[in-house]
Write a protein that holds these residues in place. Structure first.
Motif: not given
Length: 985
Positions: A786, A697-698, A761-763, A695, A412, A703, A674
């Motif tokens: 993800n 993320s999360y 990322n990281h969704n 960006h 990322p 996403g 975010y």
């Protein structure tokens, strides 16, 4: 000697029998003794002695020496307070807004009042000298003329007929009614004797002299005219008066100075005044505007202009200092540089490293959800056709030889870094980068010299420390008028301030609340500076900007409004910077009907709807804002809205981060989106948004989610969807007749929705989810870690192009393509996903990709798919390179396929499948002596020349596509068929 002085002070001064000569002697003797024997008496005793001295003697004592000056100054809370409150011509220095709060210095307050009360006599030296005998000038003594029953004169008119320059006319208690208009031809002072309220004057006064002063009177209009007082050229000074049910009129070049006055249902009309000061006044129960400022300040100034200007500059300023920022220092967590996210929000397990998947077990609901034959959602197990494998993979024989290719996963690319690199932790503080921390008003003014000059300027009308309450209007500025308002309170009015027709207002440190319409209203090219105000609990917008108005809105708190915080419409503009906008029932900032403001460095949070809504062809540059914890979307764009959304932090929302709805357009560039509960970005491909360099993320769901299928109902949830009424007077306004051409060079039209150069990322669900009947380009993104897939294409009747993306470490497949979808995968790097690298049921082209290190098959072709697999490099860590299931149609040509385990086949297909054509492929079987590297070309994607920073991105778009709300099948079991999205209530 000291004992004698103390006795004399205690007995003689108390009786008031000491003469002026005795006082002077007393002071001189006392000074000599104190300077020689400073330790003779305690300071407390000296303060007690000096407390009996009148004002002139206190002044003389303070001029003797430094020790005596400090001693006199130490009497601030005793003797100076007593002298101030004993003056019948003034009220408490903080009346009417804070009558219970003592001033910083009673002596300074008394000094300011004394100097202000003498302004009207500053031209006395000129008027009182004889023109013929200028060499023999002498000052005449002022007379006092008494008016009332049993006194020298029975009426004010008769006293004025006998008055001379600067005489004092004393009205004794009672009702003084004049049957004709009073004309003031010579400067006089008219004072009521006794307490305020005991002397009432029913008269219509026309001032035709150069100066006059009226004090301690109750004014009421005469039976023949609503005007209680008017002047056209002179200077008038009102001190400690009450005005009831009438009008006061001042025309330029006339000036006025009003202090400690109360206006009940009274209208003050100021026309072309060069300078007027209204200070510590109360306006109650107005049926129209309390104060009207009309016309450009006159260029012709009378004698009082310079003296008023000097008095204003010498008085304490409302401008903030380095250590005093009262309105911006309320106990709000948003004022801090750090805050704690909600404690009941998203819980996402962190990863071991930026390039590795999570090691914990997947949460409930992270399994795939497909649609069964009966239309219901059916959870898929990890060993289903989607290829989801056990996260650990420990059930395989670890004695088998494995081989990993040497490559580097593109991780990322955070925009802000710091607290936004990892998952949000309940109760943990989020540290903002310095570029997003709010500045104080003083800091902003120091940075912006133009704003500082504007805040320091005085022109037209100055209204300071006044109270406007319980009426229709506060201050109305029109027709090139100029007004400055400092430290006032506006409450329970229909509106506080209106500024129209090229007028300019300066509003500093005012409190505007509980208005029945908008707090501040600007239209028809109104402008100015609105800074450091507290604007709250208003029935309409806190600030309403329309029809080419262009104010600077700086460092305000705009909160708890019953509708939006700020509304910009009808070609309204403005700079909205460094404000706190929170807890409003509708959008914090609402831009529509070609409104085009610059919105930067604001904190917009805890709204009951969207943080920022751009609707009905609204535009605007929205940059470097913190938009958090809003009930619906952080930013909502629809119905032709075309904003530029750049470098914002959109986080902790209870719905989606950004929504680009029906006919929404715009550029989303360089934002950090975010930890929102819904999607990071929810958009319609038909709206042609441009999403770049963000960006994401999360977030709790996808996403980026792209839809275009129409909803059958076409309604907003909860019945909210009716057009808001932004008419000024409740009538329909045809804004389109006044709309400007869209000639912004930053907004160039595009024909295909574009998602490029983002880090997703990281969704909580797939990184990208596409269910669209429109063309879409997904280019040069990093899609990483993800919780479901990297990219899911659920519907794509037109071509979806996925090129030069890094898709890595996702919990299930890297890419999944559903049946009847048209997708082209080219130049992507698909690495280390826990399911298959690519799984397809549709019509797809997979060309020149690196599909490496995935735990399932590198490429899985399901029955009924039609796939071209050309010039790829494919390697699977635990399964086959390519697996063709059933009667899938495929062309597999010129690929390099590596073996991952010694007992796994490189290419797997059914022996009965005649529709799979295999040509010119390289199958590399593992040998211990071999060294495999991704070279010539190097590992994909090749992003070095493709990634763009925020400054290089293109502008927004212009499209006319029509769309309504859609129904989306949501994977992972997170919520119902409707995606969470922003609603404008």
């Amino acid at each position: 000697m000291i004992l004698c002085i103390s006795v004399m002070s205690g007995d003689v001064l108390r009786k008031g029998t000491i003469s002026r000569m005795d006082k002077n002697l007393f002071c001189s003797v006392s000074v000599s003794q104190v300077t020689m024997e400073a330790g003779g008496l305690p300071l407390e005793l000296w303060r007690m002695i000096l407390a009996y001295l009148p004002l002139p003697d206190l002044g003389r004592c303070s001029l003797v020496c430094r020790a005596w000056r400090e001693l006199i100054l130490s009497l601030d809370r005793t003797r100076w307070r007593q002298l101030y409150l004993g003056c019948a011509e003034c009220r408490h220095p903080n009346w009417p807004n804070q009558p219970d709060v003592e001033p910083e210095s009673w002596r300074e307050a008394f000094k300011q009042h004394y100097l202000a009360s003498k302004t009207w006599t500053k031209n006395a030296a000129i008027l009182e000298t004889s023109v013929c005998f200028s060499l023999f000038r002498r000052r005449r003594m002022r007379r006092t003329l008494s008016v009332g029953p049993g006194h020298e004169f029975h009426s004010l008119g008769s006293a004025l007929a006998m008055s001379s320059l600067f005489d004092r006319i004393l009205l004794f208690p009672g009702l003084h009614e004049e049957q004709g208009e009073i004309i003031l031809k010579v400067p006089v002072e008219i004072v009521g004797h006794g307490k305020l309220g005991e002397v009432a004057l029913l008269a219509s006064i026309d001032q035709q002299c150069s100066t006059t002063r009226l004090c301690n009177l109750v004014f009421m209009p005469a039976w023949f005219s609503p005007f209680m007082f008017k002047t056209t050229s002179g200077h008038v000074q009102f001190d400690n008066c009450n005005f009831e049910n009438g009008h006061i009129q001042v025309h330029g070049p006339g000036t006025c100075q009003v202090k400690f006055c109360s206006f009940k249902n009274t209208h003050v009309f100021l026309h072309n005044v060069p300078l007027c000061v209204l200070e510590n006044c109360e306006f109650v129960g107005s049926e129209n505007n309390s104060v009207t400022v009309e016309g450009h300040p006159s260029s012709e100034n009378n004698w009082a202009y310079t003296h008023l200007l000097g008095l204003i500059r010498s008085s304490p300023s409302v401008l903030p200092t380095e250590d005093s920022d009262s309105l911006m220092s309320l106990d709000l967590e948003s004022r801090d540089q750090a805050w704690s996210p909600r404690t009941c929000g998203i819980v996402i397990e962190g990863s071991q490293s930026p390039t590795s998947p999570t090691t914990g077990s997947p949460r409930a609901g992270s399994q795939e959800a497909e649609v069964g034959s009966n239309g219901e959602r059916v959870a898929r197990t990890p060993d289903s056709s989607d290829g989801g494998l056990s996260p650990s993979g420990e059930d395989e024989d670890e004695d088998q030889l494995t081989y990993r290719l040497s490559y580097q996963v593109q991780g990322p690319r955070p925009v802000l870094g710091g607290s936004f690199l990892g998952p949000p932790l309940p109760g943990a503080s989020i540290q903002l980068p310095s570029c997003l921390v709010l500045n104080s008003l003083q800091q902003e003014l120091q940075k912006d010299r133009e704003a500082m000059a504007l805040a320091s300027s005085v022109q037209g009308c100055l209204i300071r420390k006044c109270l406007f309450r319980d009426g229709k209007g506060g201050v109305f500025v029109c027709s090139y008028g100029r007004a400055k308002m400092e430290g006032n309170i506006f409450r329970n009015l229909t509106y506080a301030v209106r500024c129209i027709h090229n007028s300019k207002i300066i509003m500093l440190r005012n409190h505007i609340h509980h208005c029945r319409a908008s707090g501040i209203f600007l239209r028809l090219e109104g402008g100015g500076l609105i800074a450091g105000n507290n604007i709250c609990h208003n029935a309409e917008a806190g600030v309403d900007i329309r029809k080419k108005s262009n104010p600077l809105i700086l460092c305000n708190q705009i909160h708890h409004g019953l509708r939006s915080g700020i509304v910009v419409l009808g070609n309204g503009k403005g700079i909205i910077r460094n404000n706190q906008i929170f807890s409003n029932k509708e959008a914090g900032i609402y831009i529509l009907y070609h409104g085009n403001p610059v919105v930067s460095r604001n904190h917009i949070f805890k709204g009951h709807a969207a943080g920022i809504a751009v609707n009905e062809n609204g535009r605007g540059l929205i940059t470097e804002n913190v938009i958090r914890e809003n009930q619906w979307g952080g930013v909502d764009i629809r119905r032709g809205g075309v904003p530029i959304l750049r470098s914002n932090l959109i986080c902790f929302g209870y719905s989606d981060g950004v929504v680009v709805g029906d006919e929404g357009k715009g550029l989303l560039e360089g934002n950090t989106i975010y930890a929102n509960k819904g999607c990071g970005v929810w958009m319609m491909a038909s709206s042609l948004p441009h999403v770049t360099s963000n960006h994401v993320s999360y977030n709790g769901l996808y996403g980026v989610a792209v839809f275009s299928q129409k909803d059958g109902s076409g309604e907003f949830p909860g019945g909210h969807g009716a057009q808001e009424n932004f008419s000024e007077d409740g009538d329909a306004i045809l804004w389109e007749t006044e709309l400007e051409k869209d000639d912004d060079p930053l907004r160039r039209p595009i024909t295909i929705a574009l998602v490029e150069s983002n880090s997703v990322n990281h969704n909580g669900a797939s990184g990208l989810y596409i269910q669209s009947s429109e063309a879409l380009h997904i280019v040069t993104n990093v899609i990483h870690a993800n919780r479901v897939r990297g990219i899911t294409v659920a519907q794509s009747s037109q071509l979806t192009r996925v090129a030069n993306n890094s898709i890595s470490c996702n919990r299930q497949s890297g890419v999944k393509i559903e049946a009847q979808c048209k997708v082209e995968l080219r130049g992507n790097g698909i690495y280390d996903n826990r399911g298959h690298g690519v799984i397809t049921k549709g019509d797809s082209t997979v060309m020149e990709n690196d599909i490496i290190g995935n735990r399932g098959s590198g490429l899985q072709l399901l029955p009924m798919s039609d796939t071209k697999v050309i010039k790829n490099r494919i390697h699977s860590f635990r399964a086959s390179g390519i697996a063709v299931q059933g009667h899938a149609k495929a062309l597999v040509q010129e690929n390099t396929i590596f073996q991952g385990r010694t007992n796994k086949t490189i290419f797997q297909q059914s022996s009965t499948n005649q529709d799979c054509i295999i040509q010119n492929n390289r199958f590399l079987v593992f040998k211990k002596s071999d060294t495999w590297r991704l070279a010539n070309p190097p590992a994909r994607p090749h992003l070095e020349n493709s990634l763009r920073g925020p400054s290089a991105a293109h502008g927004g778009q212009k499209v006319t596509a029509m769309a309504t709300r859609i129904t989306a099948h949501v994977e992972g079991g997170y919520h119902s068929k409707r995606s969470i999205f922003c609603t404008i209530l």
